[in-house]
Scaffold this motif. Structure first.
Motif, PDB file in Angstrom:
ATOM      1  N   GLU A 197     -51.895 -44.131 -98.020  1.00 34.79           N
ATOM      2  CA  GLU A 197     -51.335 -43.664 -96.755  1.00 34.79           C
ATOM      3  C   GLU A 197     -52.411 -43.084 -95.849  1.00 34.79           C
ATOM      4  OE1 GLU A 197     -48.394 -40.892 -98.032  1.00 34.79           O
ATOM      5  OE2 GLU A 197     -47.036 -42.438 -98.811  1.00 34.79           O
ATOM      6  N   LYS A 198     -53.334 -42.312 -96.434  1.00 33.89           N
ATOM      7  CA  LYS A 198     -54.356 -41.659 -95.625  1.00 33.89           C
ATOM      8  C   LYS A 198     -55.441 -42.636 -95.169  1.00 33.89           C
ATOM      9  CE  LYS A 198     -52.313 -37.788 -95.621  1.00 33.89           C
ATOM     10  NZ  LYS A 198     -51.727 -37.278 -94.347  1.00 33.89           N
ATOM     11  N   ARG A 199     -55.593 -43.761 -95.856  1.00 33.18           N
ATOM     12  CA  ARG A 199     -56.476 -44.810 -95.368  1.00 33.18           C
ATOM     13  C   ARG A 199     -55.966 -45.365 -94.040  1.00 33.18           C
ATOM     14  NH1 ARG A 199     -61.647 -45.117 -96.814  1.00 33.18           N
ATOM     15  NH2 ARG A 199     -61.959 -45.398 -99.070  1.00 33.18           N
ATOM     16  N   VAL A 200     -54.641 -45.463 -93.933  1.00 28.62           N
ATOM     17  CA  VAL A 200     -54.022 -46.023 -92.739  1.00 28.62           C
ATOM     18  C   VAL A 200     -53.865 -44.969 -91.651  1.00 28.62           C
ATOM     19  CG1 VAL A 200     -51.931 -47.127 -91.840  1.00 28.62           C
ATOM     20  CG2 VAL A 200     -52.800 -47.748 -94.111  1.00 28.62           C
ATOM     21  N   GLU A 201     -53.445 -43.774 -92.054  1.00 29.20           N
ATOM     22  CA  GLU A 201     -53.160 -42.720 -91.077  1.00 29.20           C
ATOM     23  C   GLU A 201     -53.733 -41.385 -91.556  1.00 29.20           C
ATOM     24  OE1 GLU A 201     -49.309 -40.860 -88.650  1.00 29.20           O
ATOM     25  OE2 GLU A 201     -49.048 -42.553 -90.019  1.00 29.20           O
ATOM     26  N   PRO A 202     -55.036 -41.169 -91.326  1.00 25.19           N
ATOM     27  CA  PRO A 202     -55.660 -39.910 -91.768  1.00 25.19           C
ATOM     28  C   PRO A 202     -55.145 -38.728 -90.962  1.00 25.19           C
ATOM     29  CG  PRO A 202     -57.193 -41.205 -90.437  1.00 25.19           C
ATOM     30  CD  PRO A 202     -55.989 -42.072 -90.671  1.00 25.19           C
ATOM     31  N   GLY A 203     -55.282 -37.544 -91.562  1.00 24.45           N
ATOM     32  CA  GLY A 203     -54.850 -36.325 -90.899  1.00 24.45           C
ATOM     33  C   GLY A 203     -55.825 -35.197 -91.178  1.00 24.45           C
ATOM     34  N   ASP A 204     -55.418 -33.989 -90.846  1.00 19.33           N
ATOM     35  CA  ASP A 204     -56.251 -32.812 -91.105  1.00 19.33           C
ATOM     36  C   ASP A 204     -55.896 -32.272 -92.483  1.00 19.33           C
ATOM     37  OD1 ASP A 204     -57.891 -30.620 -90.979  1.00 19.33           O
ATOM     38  OD2 ASP A 204     -56.582 -29.469 -89.628  1.00 19.33           O
ATOM     39  N   ASP A 205     -56.377 -32.965 -93.513  1.00 18.33           N
ATOM     40  CA  ASP A 205     -56.042 -32.587 -94.879  1.00 18.33           C
ATOM     41  C   ASP A 205     -57.188 -32.943 -95.814  1.00 18.33           C
ATOM     42  OD1 ASP A 205     -55.600 -35.463 -95.735  1.00 18.33           O
ATOM     43  OD2 ASP A 205     -54.004 -35.280 -94.250  1.00 18.33           O
ATOM     44  N   VAL A 206     -57.113 -32.450 -97.033  1.00 17.65           N
ATOM     45  CA  VAL A 206     -58.189 -32.636 -98.011  1.00 17.65           C
ATOM     46  C   VAL A 206     -58.402 -34.112 -98.331  1.00 17.65           C
ATOM     47  CG1 VAL A 206     -58.897 -32.185-100.396  1.00 17.65           C
ATOM     48  CG2 VAL A 206     -57.956 -30.329 -98.995  1.00 17.65           C
ATOM     49  N   ALA A 207     -57.325 -34.850 -98.570  1.00 20.23           N
ATOM     50  CA  ALA A 207     -57.458 -36.261 -98.920  1.00 20.23           C
ATOM     51  C   ALA A 207     -58.155 -37.044 -97.816  1.00 20.23           C
ATOM     52  CB  ALA A 207     -56.087 -36.864 -99.205  1.00 20.23           C
ATOM     53  N   SER A 208     -57.801 -36.780 -96.564  1.00 17.83           N
ATOM     54  CA  SER A 208     -58.421 -37.495 -95.444  1.00 17.83           C
ATOM     55  C   SER A 208     -59.894 -37.150 -95.314  1.00 17.83           C
ATOM     56  CB  SER A 208     -57.685 -37.162 -94.142  1.00 17.83           C
ATOM     57  OG  SER A 208     -56.338 -37.609 -94.193  1.00 17.83           O
TER      58      SER A 208
END
Length: 405
Positions: A197-208
């Motif tokens: 999910e974060k590959r497609v839609e990164p955010g302000d989070d640890v995974a991104s």
């Protein structure tokens, strides 16, 4: 030397006495048996543990070196704890480990402390809202066991609905019982979905932030690292909250904490890290050649378990266990050496734990144990030490009206 089974009633009911008996019988390094009668060494001595964690050339984190793999069944319940061919930071060594550790530390360092505390306060209030009007509750099952995962899930990038399902899987995996492998699989699937999910839609989070790093680690390696970050961050922090509240409710030295004194919260939390640390034992290091440690011969490929609590209570280091530890933080509760818990991860855990404790004291100021202290039970795990329940009573108080009430 007759090895001692690491799992059993003594390992979770009276671990301090078990470590003392081991030390009297074997010295600072004791032979133990893991599930399935698999041999290993438990490092009990403070100096010896410092030596093992400070010398990665002699005591490696590379589990491929273990001389017992031919004896390990595929369904071994400790597989999630002592892994093989697992592409996570736990088993990476050398320069690649240092690069990987920096990547994860930078991602965690991007967590805003004020936002982290706000998240912790929000979820803590919502959890307390669920039982505060009843005048009684269980501070483990209804609170400490749930809080860290909910906070961590949010800052790592999961939506809030995923956190509840993650708690059970984390507990099953870490306790290394019959459901350990199923718990690990659920967590793995959740981490895979998060990375995709974060590959497609990164955010302000640890995974991104991890995915945005240019260190060249694969998605599979990142999935494994997110699993490690969540599992190492949740249950020990939950037990840190539970063990600290237990200390405050049962030890007269910390009574001021229950009547508005906030300095005692920090003291109690540090005392727990010395005397009742959530992570009791941790695998492991593997001898890269024949050597001697603590007066015993260690063969090439032998597994050494890190006895964190035993080392913290080593009488050569702390002869007087009746004295409070104060601000002394030379404990091994976050391990030591290049594979110790990253400092930003320690800060995240401390903010969540302290906030969780302070919200309880603010919301339920007249809190008291609802059962005799001696009736409280510990979870059956040789690795992590925490209560199965902490029943309390207090004057009923209205909910604040949080979204989870």
């Amino acid at each position: 030397m007759s090895p001692i089974p690491l799992r059993g009633p003594r390992s979770h009911e009276e671990p301090a006495e078990l470590y003392r008996q081991m030390r009297r019988k074997h010295g600072p390094v004791a032979p133990v048996l893991l599930d399935g009668d698999i041999p290993a060494w438990l490092v009990l001595g403070y100096r010896e543990l410092h030596q093992v964690t400070s010398d990665p050339g002699l005591f490696s984190r590379d589990s491929e070196l273990w001389n017992q793999w031919d004896n390990i069944p595929e369904d071994w319940p400790l597989a999630p704890v002592i892994g093989r061919k697992q592409p996570s930071i736990l088993y990476t060594v050398g320069e690649r480990h240092r690069t990987r550790s920096a990547m994860l530390s930078n991602a965690l360092d991007g967590v805003d402390p004020s936002e982290l505390r706000a998240h912790a306060e929000q979820f803590a209030d919502e959890l307390i809202d669920s039982f505060c009007a009843a005048g009684s509750g269980d501070l483990i099952g209804q609170y400490a066991k749930l809080l860290p995962a909910r906070v961590l899930a949010r800052i790592y990038g999961w939506n809030d609905t995923k956190a509840t399902a993650l708690v059970a899987s984390l507990t099953d995996m870490i306790d290394a019982g019959d459901r350990a492998l199923a718990g690990e699989q659920h967590l793995y699937t959740a981490a895979q979905q998060l990375v995709a999910e974060k590959r497609v839609e990164p955010g302000d989070d640890v995974a991104s932030r991890i995915l945005a790093d240019r260190s060249g680690f694969s998605d599979e390696e990142i999935v494994q690292d997110i699993m490690i970050l969540l599992s190492a961050g949740h249950q020990p922090t939950a037990d840190w909250i539970g063990n600290s509240l237990h200390l405050m409710l049962t030890d007269a030295r910390f009574a001021a904490s229950l009547f508005g004194g906030r300095s005692s919260v920090t003291e109690a939390m540090n005392e727990v890290l010395w005397e009742d640390t959530p992570t009791q034992n941790m695998p492991g290091r593997y001898a890269t050649r024949d050597t001697h440690l603590g007066g015993v011969r260690i063969n090439t490929g032998d597994l050494l378990l890190l006895g964190l609590q035993a080392a913290n209570s080593d009488p050569h280091i702390r002869a007087d266990h009746t004295a409070l530890t104060g601000g002394n933080n030379a404990h091994f509760s976050f391990s030591h050496g290049e594979h110790r818990c990253p400092f930003p991860a320690q800060e995240v855990a401390e903010v969540i734990a302290r906030t969780g404790i302070e919200v309880v004291l603010d919301r339920l100021p007249d809190i008291d144990l609802a059962v005799p202290a001696e009736s409280l039970k510990r979870r059956q795990s040789p690795w992590l030490r925490g209560l199965t329940a902490l029943p309390v009573r207090f004057a009923p108080t209205p909910a604040l009206g949080g979204t989870g009430a």
